[in-house]
Scaffold this motif. Structure first.
Motif, short mmCIF file in Angstrom:
data_model
loop_
_atom_site.label_atom_id
_atom_site.label_comp_id
_atom_site.label_asym_id
_atom_site.label_seq_id
_atom_site.Cartn_x
_atom_site.Cartn_y
_atom_site.Cartn_z
N PRO A 1 -4.01 76.68 50.76
CA PRO A 1 -3.29 75.58 51.42
C PRO A 1 -2.14 75.07 50.55
N TYR A 2 -1.03 74.69 51.19
CA TYR A 2 0.13 74.16 50.48
C TYR A 2 0.66 72.94 51.22
N CYS A 3 1.20 71.97 50.46
CA CYS A 3 1.90 70.86 51.10
C CYS A 3 3.21 71.40 51.67
N VAL B 1 -3.45 65.93 46.78
CA VAL B 1 -4.29 65.88 47.98
C VAL B 1 -3.38 65.66 49.19
N PHE B 2 -3.69 66.32 50.28
CA PHE B 2 -2.83 66.26 51.46
C PHE B 2 -2.91 64.89 52.14
N GLY B 3 -1.75 64.43 52.62
CA GLY B 3 -1.69 63.18 53.36
C GLY B 3 -1.68 63.44 54.85
N ASP B 4 -1.03 62.52 55.58
CA ASP B 4 -1.01 62.62 57.04
C ASP B 4 -0.23 63.83 57.54
N GLU B 5 0.68 64.37 56.70
CA GLU B 5 1.49 65.50 57.16
C GLU B 5 0.70 66.80 57.22
N GLY B 6 -0.51 66.83 56.66
CA GLY B 6 -1.34 68.02 56.75
C GLY B 6 -0.93 69.07 55.72
N PHE B 7 -1.20 70.33 56.04
CA PHE B 7 -0.93 71.41 55.09
C PHE B 7 -0.48 72.65 55.85
N LEU B 8 0.05 73.61 55.10
CA LEU B 8 0.43 74.92 55.63
C LEU B 8 -0.30 75.97 54.81
N GLU B 9 -0.64 77.07 55.45
CA GLU B 9 -1.47 78.09 54.81
C GLU B 9 -0.68 79.37 54.53
N LEU C 1 -9.69 76.21 56.81
CA LEU C 1 -9.48 77.61 56.44
C LEU C 1 -10.79 78.39 56.48
N GLU C 2 -11.67 78.02 57.43
CA GLU C 2 -12.96 78.68 57.63
C GLU C 2 -13.86 78.56 56.40
N GLN C 3 -13.68 77.49 55.61
CA GLN C 3 -14.51 77.23 54.45
C GLN C 3 -14.83 75.74 54.38
N THR C 4 -15.77 75.37 53.50
CA THR C 4 -16.12 73.97 53.31
C THR C 4 -15.66 73.52 51.93
N TRP C 5 -15.30 72.22 51.82
CA TRP C 5 -14.72 71.69 50.59
C TRP C 5 -15.23 70.26 50.36
N HIS C 6 -15.32 69.87 49.07
CA HIS C 6 -15.36 68.45 48.76
C HIS C 6 -13.99 67.89 49.16
N PRO C 7 -13.92 66.73 49.81
CA PRO C 7 -12.62 66.19 50.21
C PRO C 7 -11.64 66.08 49.05
N GLU C 8 -12.13 65.71 47.86
CA GLU C 8 -11.23 65.56 46.71
C GLU C 8 -10.79 66.90 46.12
N HIS C 9 -11.40 68.01 46.56
CA HIS C 9 -11.04 69.33 46.04
C HIS C 9 -10.16 70.12 47.01
N PHE C 10 -9.79 69.52 48.14
CA PHE C 10 -8.90 70.22 49.08
C PHE C 10 -7.49 69.69 48.85
N PHE C 11 -6.71 70.41 48.04
CA PHE C 11 -5.37 69.96 47.66
C PHE C 11 -4.41 71.14 47.62
N CYS C 12 -3.13 70.83 47.44
CA CYS C 12 -2.08 71.85 47.43
C CYS C 12 -2.32 72.84 46.29
N ALA C 13 -2.28 74.13 46.61
CA ALA C 13 -2.54 75.17 45.61
C ALA C 13 -1.43 75.26 44.57
N HIS C 14 -0.28 74.61 44.81
CA HIS C 14 0.83 74.69 43.86
C HIS C 14 0.96 73.42 43.02
N CYS C 15 1.03 72.25 43.67
CA CYS C 15 1.27 71.00 42.93
C CYS C 15 -0.01 70.22 42.67
N GLY C 16 -1.11 70.53 43.37
CA GLY C 16 -2.38 69.87 43.12
C GLY C 16 -2.55 68.52 43.79
#
Length: 306
Positions: A177-179, A164-172, A147-162
């Motif tokens: 980002p959301y699962c 961390v994203f798996g192999d299915e990726g995310f939607l914006e 999303l044109e930003q940088t993140w700690h890997p453990e801090h990039f998670f779904c904005a609703h349920c919290g």
């Protein structure tokens, strides 16, 4: 990395115990100067030590003994007498090899170089490392870019349920980002029938979308033949149940009355079904009698009940 070494005095005479003692004296004076500088001693103390070293050097030269400095300090640009530190292709007094930001000594800890200047580990990350879009802290190791930003890997998670994203990726959505599950639950259009998200095939009707299997008669849950249905209060009905809701079912045949009709005793009839219960003759409005919710012509009513 930093490498420490001791100066090597060069004497015009053969090495002797006196020369070794002199070398040790110079080293001790250099160390004393380092300690005084580290303790915040004033300029007068530093100048006094410099004068002492200069006086000793002159005295040695008069005795025919010369010494060679270990190098020129890249920090203060003065000769190094005593311990010497080598880093970045230069020589330093140990007390002058310090972090360019906080000033703490780096002779005994890791350091980082940037633009020809050295920094302690903490200050280097605070100044130069990318920042996490979630916690705003410096990213010291693995960095995730999304999303044109940088993140700690453990801090990039779904904005609703919290999670961390798996192999299915995310939607914006709106920069967040959301699962897949939460994105559909929050933002996908809802079926007017079951109120679940519509993600595949759908029908558009009654100002909404429907799963094909959910677009059925509200009363009998039967599908519609062709594309014909009836609407009442925003819900779809088959013809029969639409007319039942409207009270337009023929009391004679039980089928919907959609054209001409006869209304009698608060009920509706097809004209051809408004007949005498006994003789089955067609009744005319105003020339019939009602008995037990049934209609009779005048002669049959008189014959049967009078």
């Amino acid at each position: 990395s930093a490498v420490s070494s001791s100066p090597i005095p060069v004497s015009q005479l053969a090495p002797s115990a006196a020369a070794r003692q002199l070398d040790e004296l110079l080293a001790d004076l250099g160390n004393m100067q380092s300690k005084l500088s580290g303790q915040g001693a004033g300029m007068s103390a530093e100048l006094s030590l410099d004068n002492m070293l200069g006086s000793l050097t002159r005295d040695l030269q008069e005795l025919g003994i010369t010494t060679t400095p270990a190098g020129i300090c890249a920090g203060c640009r003065k000769p190094i007498v005593g311990q010497v530190l080598t880093a970045l292709g230069k020589t330093w007094h140990a007390e002058h090899f310090t972090c360019a930001r906080c000033g703490q000594g780096l002779d005994k800890q890791p350091f980082f170089e940037q633009g020809g200047r050295v920094f302690c580990e903490e200050d280097y990350h605070q100044v130069f490392s990318p920042r996490c879009a979630y916690c705003a802290g410096p990213i010291r190791e693995k960095v995730l870019t999304a999303l044109e930003q940088t993140w700690h890997p453990e801090h990039f998670f779904c904005a609703h349920c919290g999670k961390v994203f798996g192999d299915e990726g995310f939607l914006e959505r709106s920069g967040k980002p959301y699962c897949h599950q939460d994105f559909l639950a929050l933002f996908a259009p809802k079926c007017q029938g079951c109120e679940r998200p519509v993600t595949d095939n759908y029908l558009s009707a009654l100002q909404g979308v429907w799963h094909p299997e959910c677009f059925v008669c509200t009363e009998c849950l039967s599908g519609f033949s062709g594309s014909s249905f009836f609407e009442l209060e925003g819900r779809p009905y088959c013809e029969l149940h639409f007319h039942q809701q409207q009270g337009t079912i023929c009391q004679g045949c039980g089928r919907p009355v959609s054209g001409r009709c006869v209304t009698a005793a608060g009920r509706k009839y097809h004209p051809e079904h408004f007949i005498c219960t006994y003789c089955l003759g067609r009744l005319q409005k105003g020339t019939f009698r009602e008995r037990g919710d049934k209609m009779y012509c005048q002669p049959c009513h008189d014959k049967l009940f009078l």
